[in-house]
Scaffold this motif. Structure first.
Motif, short mmCIF file in Angstrom:
data_model
loop_
_atom_site.label_atom_id
_atom_site.label_comp_id
_atom_site.label_asym_id
_atom_site.label_seq_id
_atom_site.Cartn_x
_atom_site.Cartn_y
_atom_site.Cartn_z
N ALA A 1 0.83 -1.21 0.00
CA ALA A 1 0.00 0.00 0.00
C ALA A 1 0.86 1.25 0.00
O ALA A 1 0.57 2.22 -0.73
CB ALA A 1 -0.93 -0.01 1.21
N LEU A 2 1.91 1.27 0.80
CA LEU A 2 2.82 2.42 0.81
C LEU A 2 3.38 2.68 -0.59
O LEU A 2 3.43 3.82 -1.06
CB LEU A 2 3.97 2.18 1.79
CG LEU A 2 3.67 2.26 3.28
CD1 LEU A 2 4.88 1.82 4.09
CD2 LEU A 2 3.26 3.67 3.69
N ARG A 3 3.81 1.62 -1.24
CA ARG A 3 4.40 1.75 -2.57
C ARG A 3 3.37 2.25 -3.58
O ARG A 3 3.64 3.16 -4.37
CB ARG A 3 4.97 0.40 -3.01
CG ARG A 3 5.49 0.32 -4.44
CD ARG A 3 6.62 1.27 -4.71
NE ARG A 3 7.75 1.06 -3.81
CZ ARG A 3 8.81 1.84 -3.77
NH1 ARG A 3 8.90 2.90 -4.57
NH2 ARG A 3 9.80 1.61 -2.92
N ALA A 4 2.18 1.66 -3.56
CA ALA A 4 1.16 2.00 -4.55
C ALA A 4 0.59 3.40 -4.35
O ALA A 4 0.34 4.13 -5.32
CB ALA A 4 0.03 0.97 -4.51
N LEU A 5 0.38 3.78 -3.10
CA LEU A 5 -0.29 5.05 -2.82
C LEU A 5 0.67 6.23 -2.72
O LEU A 5 0.32 7.35 -3.10
CB LEU A 5 -1.09 4.93 -1.52
CG LEU A 5 -2.17 3.85 -1.49
CD1 LEU A 5 -2.80 3.79 -0.10
CD2 LEU A 5 -3.23 4.10 -2.55
N PHE A 6 1.88 5.97 -2.18
CA PHE A 6 2.77 7.08 -1.84
C PHE A 6 4.15 7.00 -2.50
O PHE A 6 4.92 7.94 -2.42
CB PHE A 6 2.96 7.16 -0.33
CG PHE A 6 1.68 7.10 0.46
CD1 PHE A 6 0.59 7.86 0.09
CD2 PHE A 6 1.57 6.27 1.57
CE1 PHE A 6 -0.60 7.81 0.81
CE2 PHE A 6 0.39 6.21 2.30
CZ PHE A 6 -0.70 6.98 1.92
N GLY A 7 4.47 5.85 -3.09
CA GLY A 7 5.73 5.74 -3.81
C GLY A 7 6.95 5.49 -2.96
O GLY A 7 8.07 5.82 -3.37
#
Length: 210
Positions: free
Chosen positions: A177-183
């Motif tokens: 989720a961190l990667r998908a939403l915030f990079g």
């Protein structure tokens, strides 16, 4: 896996793009943001933090206002059900997209939610091994699919008699989720254009009810 966070992102621009630009904090606007969110509280400045540590203890808040993005790290974002977030945090979005992300490695807890600019809940999902799926609202986003279908890499680590309640690890989903939403990620793969989280300064505040 030792990461934990409880964070709110108010976005009128792409979050990852803003973070990769090494944004500079607007301290006056940040103080005003915290004062709006914590009316009826005594607010005292404390030492700066950064996005690298998004898990302040109860009674402390780390926040930053940047072009196209505001960030608030607060224990109040760590509810079991994301939609139990105090309405004052949702009202602050005021036409922006609001993201909540929370995880705690000690209990394998993960929660995230997205509120659309009109204030409606687009997606909310939270779970832990002890409580099971706590909240599940809206359509899963693409990054969830691998995990909800059963993560083969995680399943391979389980013994035949392992009674872990999920076919994926909640913290793996939290990092996805961190990667998908915030990079970015707190743990796991680092990419060349990831933001330098230690350099994204957040103002610190002690907040206590008056």
């Amino acid at each position: 896996m030792g990461a934990k966070d409880w964070m709110l992102f108010y976005a009128s621009d792409d979050v990852s793009k803003v973070l990769r630009s090494s944004p500079k904090i607007d301290r006056e606007a940040t103080t005003a943001l915290v004062e709006r969110l914590y009316q009826g509280h005594d607010i005292r400045p404390i030492a700066d933090g950064s996005l690298y540590l998004g898990n302040p203890p109860e009674g402390e808040v780390y926040a930053g206002v940047f072009p196209g993005l505001s960030i608030v790290c607060t224990w109040e974002a760590a509810n079991d059900a994301p939609t139990d977030l105090s309405p004052r945090f949702v009202r602050e979005a005021a036409g922006r997209t609001l993201y909540l992300h929370a995880m705690h490695s000690v209990v394998d807890f993960f929660a995230y939610a997205i509120w659309s600019p009109d204030g409606s809940v687009r997606r909310s999902f939270s779970l832990s091994p002890d409580s099971g799926v706590i909240e599940d609202i809206g359509t899963p986003l693409p990054f969830e699919e691998k995990y909800l279908a059963g993560d083969p890499e995680f399943i391979e680590t389980l013994d035949e008699d392992d009674d872990y309640p999920f076919r994926f690890h909640p913290l793996d989903l939290a990092e996805a989720a961190l990667r998908a939403l915030f990079g970015f990620n707190y743990e796991g793969m680092w990419e060349d254009d990831d933001p330098a989280l230690e350099e994204i300064v957040l103002s610190g505040f002690a907040v206590t009810p008056s």
